[in-house]
Design a protein around this motif. Structure first.
Motif, PDB file in Angstrom:
ATOM      1  N   GLU A  39       0.845  -1.200   0.000  1.00 25.55           N
ATOM      2  CA  GLU A  39       0.000   0.000   0.000  1.00 25.55           C
ATOM      3  C   GLU A  39       0.878   1.247   0.000  1.00 25.55           C
ATOM      4  O   GLU A  39       1.802   1.366   0.807  1.00 25.55           O
ATOM      5  N   ALA A  40       0.587   2.150  -0.901  1.00 26.38           N
ATOM      6  CA  ALA A  40       1.358   3.395  -1.005  1.00 26.38           C
ATOM      7  C   ALA A  40       0.499   4.567  -0.554  1.00 26.38           C
ATOM      8  O   ALA A  40      -0.674   4.671  -0.925  1.00 26.38           O
ATOM      9  N   ALA A  41       1.083   5.439   0.252  1.00 26.99           N
ATOM     10  CA  ALA A  41       0.404   6.664   0.660  1.00 26.99           C
ATOM     11  C   ALA A  41       0.616   7.724  -0.411  1.00 26.99           C
ATOM     12  O   ALA A  41       1.756   8.023  -0.777  1.00 26.99           O
ATOM     13  N   ASN A  52       3.258  13.259  -4.126  1.00 28.56           N
ATOM     14  CA  ASN A  52       4.340  12.335  -3.829  1.00 28.56           C
ATOM     15  C   ASN A  52       3.744  10.977  -3.494  1.00 28.56           C
ATOM     16  O   ASN A  52       2.557  10.864  -3.151  1.00 28.56           O
ATOM     17  N   LEU A  53       4.574   9.938  -3.545  1.00 26.56           N
ATOM     18  CA  LEU A  53       4.185   8.600  -3.102  1.00 26.56           C
ATOM     19  C   LEU A  53       5.185   8.120  -2.066  1.00 26.56           C
ATOM     20  O   LEU A  53       6.406   8.306  -2.231  1.00 26.56           O
ATOM     21  N   PHE A  54       4.667   7.470  -1.026  1.00 26.74           N
ATOM     22  CA  PHE A  54       5.538   6.896  -0.004  1.00 26.74           C
ATOM     23  C   PHE A  54       4.993   5.526   0.359  1.00 26.74           C
ATOM     24  O   PHE A  54       3.811   5.374   0.664  1.00 26.74           O
ATOM     25  N   LEU A 129       8.943   8.610  -3.556  1.00 24.45           N
ATOM     26  CA  LEU A 129       8.924   9.080  -4.947  1.00 24.45           C
ATOM     27  C   LEU A 129       8.251  10.446  -4.979  1.00 24.45           C
ATOM     28  O   LEU A 129       7.096  10.599  -4.567  1.00 24.45           O
ATOM     29  N   SER A 130       8.967  11.418  -5.488  1.00 23.39           N
ATOM     30  CA  SER A 130       8.543  12.810  -5.371  1.00 23.39           C
ATOM     31  C   SER A 130       8.169  13.417  -6.721  1.00 23.39           C
ATOM     32  O   SER A 130       8.426  12.841  -7.773  1.00 23.39           O
ATOM     33  N   TYR A 131       7.596  14.607  -6.665  1.00 17.36           N
ATOM     34  CA  TYR A 131       7.266  15.370  -7.868  1.00 17.36           C
ATOM     35  C   TYR A 131       8.075  16.667  -7.897  1.00 17.36           C
ATOM     36  O   TYR A 131       8.569  17.159  -6.887  1.00 17.36           O
ATOM     37  N   ASP A 132       8.219  17.212  -9.099  1.00 20.48           N
ATOM     38  CA  ASP A 132       8.829  18.533  -9.330  1.00 20.48           C
ATOM     39  C   ASP A 132      10.216  18.694  -8.693  1.00 20.48           C
ATOM     40  O   ASP A 132      10.577  19.791  -8.243  1.00 20.48           O
ATOM     41  N   GLU A 133      11.008  17.628  -8.729  1.00 20.67           N
ATOM     42  CA  GLU A 133      12.400  17.757  -8.322  1.00 20.67           C
ATOM     43  C   GLU A 133      13.148  18.673  -9.271  1.00 20.67           C
ATOM     44  O   GLU A 133      14.051  19.422  -8.859  1.00 20.67           O
ATOM     45  N   LEU A 150       4.519   8.842   8.967  1.00 19.49           N
ATOM     46  CA  LEU A 150       4.529   7.733   8.024  1.00 19.49           C
ATOM     47  C   LEU A 150       5.396   6.569   8.466  1.00 19.49           C
ATOM     48  O   LEU A 150       5.135   5.421   8.075  1.00 19.49           O
ATOM     49  N   CYS A 151       6.447   6.844   9.261  1.00 22.28           N
ATOM     50  CA  CYS A 151       7.369   5.774   9.608  1.00 22.28           C
ATOM     51  C   CYS A 151       8.215   6.186  10.808  1.00 22.28           C
ATOM     52  O   CYS A 151       8.263   7.359  11.181  1.00 22.28           O
TER      53      CYS A 151
END
Length: 380
Positions: A39-41, A52-54, A129-133, A150-151
């Protein structure tokens, strides 16, 4: 193992250009993870159309390692020999926008997910995994801010930017800005009745050059870098409408790269102070001038000590000796600033990035997958 090259083709086929909505590529990655029970947040940014995905694989209540990549790419531009968003093979090279920067690393991560899931992990592996780096490490800031919910606090972060699989310990920080110079328009036959914004902008360009030369002479210096000092430069200057019109506006876009130990914003502040010193006497004399300032991008330097345990680990995982410094910037400095020891290590050569017919070798993907298997073994 799911084939990394096939996954790369799927990723490249989605034109996830920076500053654009990224729902399609987020859905692709989430669906892949879900097929393997992960499962990805999804972590939306304030823009509303990017996220973003984590995801965590393994136990959530113990410290683990972050494997970090970005999902965005720069625009394709001109000069391609084929469709930039269709992965093609030329010899042993896989060609497509984002192939090396950095969907190749993301493809390897996704390819190894089944093995991560099957492994008896005693410490978690986090996929970030990020956006707009590509426009200033925008998305990852929001993800890092949410890590505590998240962790457990991660013990390390590996950012998979292309480094020919050599662990990289350092890069410079960066700040880029836009100065909009305002004046008063008039006819070129009576410049005394106007305020020339381009002339004031030219003085500002001279100030940028002077600050750059000061750092080059006086430092601070860092021997791992070429050049060894912080740098400033103007990349864009634009203003005026015709030679017979005194221009009332001019835009100056500038950039500074700061060696580790120098906060990039101190360079910004020094430039701002110099601009104020230029403008104040003009305004005191009744001239209709002003300068508006905007920060376009900002990230800190990465500076992992030579004797850091993460260096030894990354060398063992990659099978390559560490590299002291690189000239490009990454999200690693932001993870480090959040208290997470960070290092760069990823497949392919940075010279392939941002160019027409960007490519990565199949062997590069295989080598990256081999490194990730060693990470999995270390976490088990």
């Amino acid at each position: 193992m799911t084939d990394a090259a096939a996954l790369l083709a799927d990723l490249v086929a989605i034109p996830s250009v920076c500053r654009m909505p990224n729902g399609a590529i987020v859905d692709l990655v989430r669906d892949h993870l879900a097929r393997h029970g992960v499962e990805a947040a999804m972590l939306p940014g304030p823009e509303g159309d990017r996220a973003n995905l984590f995801a965590t694989i393994g136990p959530r209540d113990v410290p683990g390692i972050v494997l970090s990549g970005h999902l965005d790419v720069v625009p394709a531009g001109e000069g391609w020999s084929g469709d930039p968003f269709t992965l093609r093979q030329i010899g042993d090279r896989l060609v497509g926008r984002g192939a090396v920067d950095m969907k190749g690393f993301v493809a390897c991560l996704l390819a190894l997910v089944p093995e991560m899931v099957r492994a008896p992990l005693s410490r978690p592996i986090h996929l970030a995994l990020s956006y707009d780096e590509e426009v200033g490490c925008v998305g990852v800031r929001h993800m890092i801010a949410r890590l505590p919910e998240l962790c457990s606090a991660p013990v390390a972060c590996l950012v998979g930017e292309p480094s020919e699989m050599r662990p990289v310990l350092r890069h410079k920080g960066k700040v880029a800005g836009r100065l909009t110079v305002r004046g008063r328009a008039g006819h070129s036959s009576r410049p005394d009745l106007a305020d020339n914004a381009v002339h004031l902008a030219a003085d500002i360009v001279g100030l940028v050059r002077s600050l750059h030369e000061g750092y080059a002479r006086q430092g601070p210096f860092h021997s791992q870098f070429e050049p060894a000092a912080s740098t400033l430069q103007v990349g864009i200057i634009a203003g005026g409408t015709g030679v017979n019109v005194v221009p009332d506006a001019c835009r100056v876009e500038w950039e500074a790269r700061a060696v580790p130990g120098t906060d990039p914003m101190t360079i910004h502040d020094a430039l701002q102070a110099g601009v104020s010193d230029l403008v104040a006497p003009l305004r005191a004399a009744g001239r209709a001038v002003a300068v508006e300032s905007e920060v376009l991008s900002l990230y800190p330097a990465l500076d992992l000590p030579d004797d850091a345990p993460l260096r030894d680990l990354a060398e063992a995982w990659s099978g390559r000796p560490a590299l002291g410094a690189v000239s490009y910037g990454t999200e690693a400095g932001l993870f480090q600033a959040a208290g997470i020891p960070s290092i760069i290590c990823g497949p392919g050569h940075i010279a392939e990035a941002h160019r027409p017919d960007e490519s990565i070798g199949r062997a590069d993907l295989e080598e990256c997958c081999a490194m990730l298997r060693r990470v999995i073994a270390h976490q088990s």
